[in-house]
Design a protein around this motif. Structure first.
Motif, mmCIF file in Angstrom:
data_model
loop_
_atom_site.group_PDB
_atom_site.id
_atom_site.type_symbol
_atom_site.label_atom_id
_atom_site.label_comp_id
_atom_site.label_asym_id
_atom_site.label_seq_id
_atom_site.Cartn_x
_atom_site.Cartn_y
_atom_site.Cartn_z
ATOM 1 N N VAL A 46 80.486 -26.678 24.601
ATOM 2 C CA VAL A 46 81.378 -27.743 24.151
ATOM 3 C C VAL A 46 82.177 -27.237 22.955
ATOM 4 C CG1 VAL A 46 81.488 -30.020 23.072
ATOM 5 C CG2 VAL A 46 79.933 -29.626 24.969
ATOM 6 N N PRO A 47 83.526 -27.295 23.020
ATOM 7 C CA PRO A 47 84.309 -26.844 21.874
ATOM 8 C C PRO A 47 84.138 -27.779 20.683
ATOM 9 C CG PRO A 47 85.748 -27.733 23.579
ATOM 10 C CD PRO A 47 84.350 -27.745 24.125
ATOM 11 N N VAL A 48 84.027 -27.210 19.507
ATOM 12 C CA VAL A 48 83.896 -27.978 18.268
ATOM 13 C C VAL A 48 85.181 -27.808 17.489
ATOM 14 C CG1 VAL A 48 82.595 -28.241 16.127
ATOM 15 C CG2 VAL A 48 81.409 -27.653 18.256
ATOM 16 N N THR A 49 85.707 -28.898 16.933
ATOM 17 C CA THR A 49 86.984 -28.877 16.244
ATOM 18 C C THR A 49 86.785 -29.054 14.748
ATOM 19 O OG1 THR A 49 88.022 -29.862 18.177
ATOM 20 C CG2 THR A 49 89.230 -30.016 16.116
ATOM 21 N N LEU A 50 87.486 -28.240 13.979
ATOM 22 C CA LEU A 50 87.506 -28.366 12.528
ATOM 23 C C LEU A 50 88.828 -29.009 12.136
ATOM 24 C CD1 LEU A 50 86.535 -27.635 9.611
ATOM 25 C CD2 LEU A 50 87.781 -25.496 9.904
ATOM 26 N N VAL A 51 88.764 -30.059 11.338
ATOM 27 C CA VAL A 51 89.977 -30.698 10.831
ATOM 28 C C VAL A 51 90.088 -30.321 9.363
ATOM 29 C CG1 VAL A 51 91.159 -32.869 10.388
ATOM 30 C CG2 VAL A 51 89.767 -32.610 12.454
ATOM 31 N N ALA A 52 91.174 -29.622 9.019
ATOM 32 C CA ALA A 52 91.371 -29.166 7.650
ATOM 33 C C ALA A 52 92.845 -29.332 7.282
ATOM 34 C CB ALA A 52 90.962 -27.703 7.504
ATOM 35 N N ALA A 53 93.080 -29.843 6.105
ATOM 36 C CA ALA A 53 94.459 -30.013 5.642
ATOM 37 C C ALA A 53 95.080 -28.645 5.386
ATOM 38 C CB ALA A 53 94.482 -30.839 4.367
#
Length: 91
Positions: A46-53
């Motif tokens: 399962v792909p994991v997403t990082l949310v970063a400004a």
């Protein structure tokens, strides 16, 4: 783009859950969210997403998601834009 409401068949129990990770290991997450907590099984791959400004320059063809609000004059405004970057493929 048209927004709508998606309904799933009664047999499906899939839903999106936003929360804070309370506990995790490589295959399980325990999330705290508004109505309590939930244990979620994460299958391999399962792909994991990082949310970063980050400041980015958009180019034609980029895939983005923006939550918008419509002002009384019809103008759409947003306070966040998500840019989707394809995962690197491994062979």
């Amino acid at each position: 783009m048209t927004n709508g409401t998606v309904s799933s068949p009664a047999a499906s129990h899939s839903r999106m859950t936003n929360g804070t990770v309370q506990q995790s290991n490589s295959t399980t997450l325990v999330l705290n969210y508004q109505d309590g907590s939930q244990t979620i099984s994460v299958p391999p791959g399962v792909p994991v997403t990082l949310v970063a400004a980050e400041k980015v320059d958009f180019t034609p063809g980029d895939v983005v998601y923006a939550t918008t609000k419509k002002l009384p004059d019809g103008t759409l405004v947003t306070d966040k834009i998500f840019q989707f970057i394809p995962a690197a493929t491994s062979h």
